[in-house]
Design an enzyme around this catalytic site. Structure first.
Site, PDB file in Angstrom:
ATOM      1  N   ASP A 154      50.352  24.520 107.750  1.00 26.07           N
ATOM      2  CA  ASP A 154      51.445  24.435 108.872  1.00 26.07           C
ATOM      3  C   ASP A 154      50.724  24.180 110.224  1.00 26.07           C
ATOM      4  OD1 ASP A 154      53.797  23.904 110.184  1.00 26.07           O
ATOM      5  OD2 ASP A 154      54.257  26.228 110.382  1.00 26.07           O
ATOM      6  N   LEU A 163      38.812  24.319  88.867  1.00 27.26           N
ATOM      7  CA  LEU A 163      39.713  25.034  89.881  1.00 27.26           C
ATOM      8  C   LEU A 163      41.106  24.220  89.482  1.00 27.26           C
ATOM      9  CD1 LEU A 163      40.397  26.167  92.662  1.00 27.26           C
ATOM     10  CD2 LEU A 163      39.859  23.903  93.616  1.00 27.26           C
ATOM     11  N   HIS A 187      48.572  15.082 110.876  1.00 27.77           N
ATOM     12  CA  HIS A 187      48.678  15.005 109.557  1.00 27.77           C
ATOM     13  C   HIS A 187      47.380  14.361 108.662  1.00 27.77           C
ATOM     14  CE1 HIS A 187      52.613  16.397 109.962  1.00 27.77           C
ATOM     15  NE2 HIS A 187      53.136  15.369 110.040  1.00 27.77           N
TER      16      HIS A 187
HETATM   17  C1  IPE Z   1      56.362  24.631 105.886  1.00 29.53           C
HETATM   18  O1  IPE Z   1      56.265  24.020 107.063  1.00 29.53           O
HETATM   19  C2  IPE Z   1      56.426  23.306 104.763  1.00 29.53           C
HETATM   20  C3  IPE Z   1      55.097  22.637 104.784  1.00 29.53           C
HETATM   21  C4  IPE Z   1      53.879  23.098 105.163  1.00 29.53           C
HETATM   22  C5  IPE Z   1      55.052  21.746 104.068  1.00 29.53           C
HETATM   23  P1  IPE Z   1      57.417  23.572 108.055  1.00 29.53           P
HETATM   24  O2  IPE Z   1      56.830  23.234 109.246  1.00 29.53           O
HETATM   25  O3  IPE Z   1      58.380  22.805 107.271  1.00 29.53           O
HETATM   26  O4  IPE Z   1      58.569  24.836 108.346  1.00 29.53           O
HETATM   27  P2  IPE Z   1      59.468  25.504 109.275  1.00 29.53           P
HETATM   28  O5  IPE Z   1      60.543  24.468 109.524  1.00 29.53           O
HETATM   29  O6  IPE Z   1      58.466  25.761 110.488  1.00 29.53           O
HETATM   30  O7  IPE Z   1      59.791  26.622 108.797  1.00 29.53           O
HETATM   31  C1  IPE Z   2      52.655  20.940 108.463  1.00 32.78           C
HETATM   32  O1  IPE Z   2      52.523  20.371 109.778  1.00 32.78           O
HETATM   33  C2  IPE Z   2      52.801  19.627 107.647  1.00 32.78           C
HETATM   34  C3  IPE Z   2      54.365  19.565 106.889  1.00 32.78           C
HETATM   35  C4  IPE Z   2      54.911  20.509 107.279  1.00 32.78           C
HETATM   36  C5  IPE Z   2      54.165  18.534 106.109  1.00 32.78           C
HETATM   37  P1  IPE Z   2      53.943  20.457 110.669  1.00 32.78           P
HETATM   38  O2  IPE Z   2      53.992  18.946 110.672  1.00 32.78           O
HETATM   39  O3  IPE Z   2      54.835  21.132 110.149  1.00 32.78           O
HETATM   40  O4  IPE Z   2      53.320  20.668 112.208  1.00 32.78           O
HETATM   41  P2  IPE Z   2      54.014  21.571 113.108  1.00 32.78           P
HETATM   42  O5  IPE Z   2      54.697  22.798 112.649  1.00 32.78           O
HETATM   43  O6  IPE Z   2      55.162  20.727 113.766  1.00 32.78           O
HETATM   44  O7  IPE Z   2      53.033  21.773 114.167  1.00 32.78           O
HETATM   45 MG    MG Z   3      55.509  22.998 110.703  1.00 30.12          MG
END
Ligand code: IPE
Ligand code: IPE
Ligand code: MG
Length: 252
Positions: free
Chosen positions: A26, A137, A43
């Site tokens: 995240d 792995l 990303h």
């Molecule tokens: C969780 O992160 C999903 C992934 C890392 C793929 P999100 O960014 O979607 O989660 P919330 O919305 O902050 O809970």
């Molecule tokens: C994690 O990063 C990737 C996915 C959830 C796919 P985010 O896109 O959730 O990044 P933040 O949480 O908005 O910073």
């Molecule tokens: Mg996120």
């Protein structure tokens, strides 16, 4: 600790390295925003972090690495961002599958395949098929994954068996339901890491996380590296897992 420097044989091999690490990757968007960059760049850098961490996990002796790469709820993001995330998955598999295979990585995918574009399904199937005999792995990709959906699907399959007269409702227990989850042969995660400072599961492995140790790391996913993984594993090694029992006796 000191008198237990040599673990009794009954405790099995060294438990300081988790067999199964699961990661909620995240913070890509916040990483990018804090640098004035588009979210897509976060990303893209997140995929680079993933490459580093797959290598590091293997070097550290982890046998199963599960990564949360797209949640059932991520469909609520703008279509352009969903397109970016799917594009990265496509590119990751096309560019990295050969080298993962060469390194002995077995790729598994959990989550809902229905509703995904056919070319994505083909790529996911190819990755699983090509690497199915590898033993170094296990890389488990949670894609279009949601824990509630996974559990509901398992319940539906059990209910169907009951309706067809093939199953006695009394036989439905936690083990039976667990057998119908997406990857029943994979052990539960010992350690779940979430980056970016958020402290929640966001519908990730909620059944399997019953006794996982949770480690929340303040850094954003694109900055995660081997040192960060090592320090999360060191934190894990300091935890005392009791599984509902009593603390292990030291010194006797
Ligand atoms: C969780 O992160 C999903 C992934 C890392 C793929 P999100 O960014 O979607 O989660 P919330 O919305 O902050 O809970
Ligand atoms: C994690 O990063 C990737 C996915 C959830 C796919 P985010 O896109 O959730 O990044 P933040 O949480 O908005 O910073
Ligand atoms: Mg996120």
């Amino acid at each position: 600790m000191m008198s237990n420097a040599v673990a009794p044989a009954t405790e099995g091999p060294d438990r300081s390295v988790p067999l199964h690490v699961a990661i909620i990757m995240d913070g890509n968007g916040r990483w990018a925003a804090s640098r004035g960059l588009p979210r897509a760049e976060g990303h893209r850098r997140g995929v680079e972090a993933l490459r580093r961490v797959v290598r590091a996990a293997h070097e550290l002796g982890v046998q199963y690495l599960t990564i949360f790469s797209f949640s059932s709820e991520n469909w609520s993001r703008p279509a352009t961002e969903i397109g970016d995330l799917f594009g990265l998955l496509r590119r990751f598999i096309r560019n990295d599958l050969a080298s993962l295979h060469r390194d002995g990585v077995r790729v598994r995918v959990i989550g809902e395949r229905e509703g995904l574009e056919p070319d994505i399904c083909t790529l996911l199937n190819e990755a699983e098929e090509l690497t199915k005999a590898n033993t170094k792995l296990n890389l488990v990709v949670a894609f279009n994954y949601g824990s509630r959906q996974e559990i509901a699907n398992a319940a539906q399959r059990l209910a169907r068996e009951v309706a067809e007269g093939k199953r006695d409702p009394a036989s439905i227990d936690a083990d039976a339901l667990g057998q119908y989850l997406d990857a029943p042969d994979i052990p539960d995660p010992d350690l779940i890491i979430r980056t970016s400072g958020e402290q929640r599961l966001s519908n990730f492995l909620m059944w399997q996380a019953a006794y996982s140790e949770l480690v929340f790391v303040p850094i954003h996913w694109p900055d995660f590296d081997k040192a960060a993984l090592e320090s999360a594993i060191a934190e894990y090694a300091r935890r005392e897992r009791r599984f509902g029992g009593l603390a292990a006796k030291t010194g006797s």
